[in-house]
Structures are given as structure tokens and as C-alpha cells.
Design a protein around this motif. Structure first.
Motif, PDB file in Angstrom:
ATOM      1  N   ALA A   1       2.469  -3.562  -9.970  1.00  0.00           N
ATOM      2  CA  ALA A   1       3.145  -2.435  -9.335  1.00  0.00           C
ATOM      3  C   ALA A   1       4.653  -2.683  -9.354  1.00  0.00           C
TER       4      ALA A   1
ATOM      5  N   SER B   1      -5.314  -6.160   1.742  1.00  0.00           N
ATOM      6  CA  SER B   1      -5.493  -6.525   0.337  1.00  0.00           C
ATOM      7  C   SER B   1      -4.708  -7.765  -0.077  1.00  0.00           C
TER       8      SER B   1
ATOM      9  N   ARG C   1       4.700  -1.481  -2.338  1.00  0.00           N
ATOM     10  CA  ARG C   1       4.486  -1.454  -3.784  1.00  0.00           C
ATOM     11  C   ARG C   1       3.915  -0.106  -4.194  1.00  0.00           C
ATOM     12  N   GLN C   2       4.202   0.229  -5.438  1.00  0.00           N
ATOM     13  CA  GLN C   2       3.690   1.484  -5.989  1.00  0.00           C
ATOM     14  C   GLN C   2       3.163   1.226  -7.389  1.00  0.00           C
ATOM     15  N   ALA C   3       1.882   1.422  -7.538  1.00  0.00           N
ATOM     16  CA  ALA C   3       1.230   1.288  -8.843  1.00  0.00           C
ATOM     17  C   ALA C   3       1.256   2.639  -9.554  1.00  0.00           C
TER      18      ALA C   3
ATOM     19  N   GLY D   1       0.522   6.091 -10.829  1.00  0.00           N
ATOM     20  CA  GLY D   1      -0.417   7.109 -10.399  1.00  0.00           C
ATOM     21  C   GLY D   1      -0.851   7.002  -8.951  1.00  0.00           C
ATOM     22  N   LYS D   2      -0.261   6.066  -8.205  1.00  0.00           N
ATOM     23  CA  LYS D   2      -0.655   5.884  -6.814  1.00  0.00           C
ATOM     24  C   LYS D   2       0.545   6.051  -5.887  1.00  0.00           C
ATOM     25  N   GLU D   3       0.256   6.276  -4.630  1.00  0.00           N
ATOM     26  CA  GLU D   3       1.318   6.389  -3.640  1.00  0.00           C
ATOM     27  C   GLU D   3       1.860   4.999  -3.293  1.00  0.00           C
ATOM     28  N   ARG D   4       3.091   4.990  -2.793  1.00  0.00           N
ATOM     29  CA  ARG D   4       3.669   3.732  -2.359  1.00  0.00           C
ATOM     30  C   ARG D   4       2.895   3.218  -1.144  1.00  0.00           C
ATOM     31  N   ALA D   5       2.585   1.932  -1.156  1.00  0.00           N
ATOM     32  CA  ALA D   5       1.734   1.340  -0.128  1.00  0.00           C
ATOM     33  C   ALA D   5       2.426   0.157   0.542  1.00  0.00           C
TER      34      ALA D   5
ATOM     35  N   GLU E   1      -4.734  -6.092 -10.151  1.00  0.00           N
ATOM     36  CA  GLU E   1      -4.521  -4.941  -9.265  1.00  0.00           C
ATOM     37  C   GLU E   1      -3.261  -5.074  -8.406  1.00  0.00           C
ATOM     38  N   ASP E   2      -2.600  -6.216  -8.468  1.00  0.00           N
ATOM     39  CA  ASP E   2      -1.309  -6.364  -7.797  1.00  0.00           C
ATOM     40  C   ASP E   2      -0.157  -5.805  -8.642  1.00  0.00           C
TER      41      ASP E   2
END
Length: 123
Positions: free
Chosen positions: A92, A63, A38-40, A42-46, A89-90
Motif C-alpha cells: 500500500a 491486522s 495506508r491505502q491499497a 482500489g481500497k479506502e485509506r485505513a 497484503e501489506d
């Protein structure tokens, strides 16, 4: 070559559930370990979760442990991500990925990617 198409994303309230699906093409689906990332904004893909070709081995990000479940149906060449107790926060874009090994892959080993499906969790 593996082609992946995700579905099942959408808008859900916190505490709710969604099930994502990823339909894969290819005659050797059971030879490919699969994963969800997943990618939120402004964040990197996780990395979120991974599953071996047989489906017997799985791996999860800390998480999502206890809330998300990855599974696969090799007869339907589809992998799923059941997401329960969703949190804001999930939120994305969720991506399905495949790697060339039948064993659960390290995050850098995934070779094929879907286009992603948006998951939005409202508070």
C-alpha cells in the motif's frame, strides 16, 4: 501548521522488514498525536497505528498487531513505523498523519497528512 514527510518505503519480500520514518515540522510536535494509515489500490485509506504525544499510548489495527510497532522521538520530531513479518497484503501507500490532540486520536480527527511512501511486499 504541521508539515509531514515520509521516507523508508520500498520493495521487500514477504517475511521481511521495513522501517518507515515521518519527519514533522512545527515547534509543538509533542502536542500532536501521530498516526500511520495506508491505502491499497482500489481500497479506502485505513488506519494502521497511532501514538500519543508523549509516546506512552499506542493503538493498532488488528491486522498489524504483533507485527508493526509505532514509536516517536520528540527530540527529532519524527515518528516511526517498524514493520516486521511483512505480507503481500501489506502492500500500500503509507501515510503519516498528525492530529491536534496529544491523545491518540480517532481516525477522523487527523488534520495533517504527508504525501505518502510506497511499500510493496512481493510473495
Amino acid at each position: 501548521q504541521v508539515q509531514l514527510v515520509e521516507s523508508g518505503g520500498g520493495l521487500v519480500q514477504a517475511g521481511g522488514s521495513l522501517r518507515l520514518s515521518c519527519a514533522a515540522s512545527g515547534r509543538t510536535f509533542r502536542n500532536n498525536a501521530m498516526g500511520w494509515f495506508r491505502q491499497a489500490p482500489g481500497k479506502e485509506r485505513a488506519f494502521v497505528a497511532g501514538i500519543s504525544g508523549s509516546g506512552y499510548s499506542t493503538r493498532y489495527a488488528d491486522s498489524v498487531k504483533g507485527r508493526f510497532t509505532i514509536s516517536r522521538d520528540n527530540a527529532k520530531t519524527t515518528v516511526y513505523l517498524q514493520m516486521n513479518s511483512l505480507k503481500p497484503e501489506d502492500t500500500a501507500i503509507y501515510y503519516c498523519a498528525a492530529c491536534g490532540s496529544a491523545y491518540v486520536c480517532n481516525r477522523d480527527a487527523y488534520e495533517y497528512w504527508g504525501q505518502g511512501t510506497q511499500v510493496t511486499v512481493s510473495s
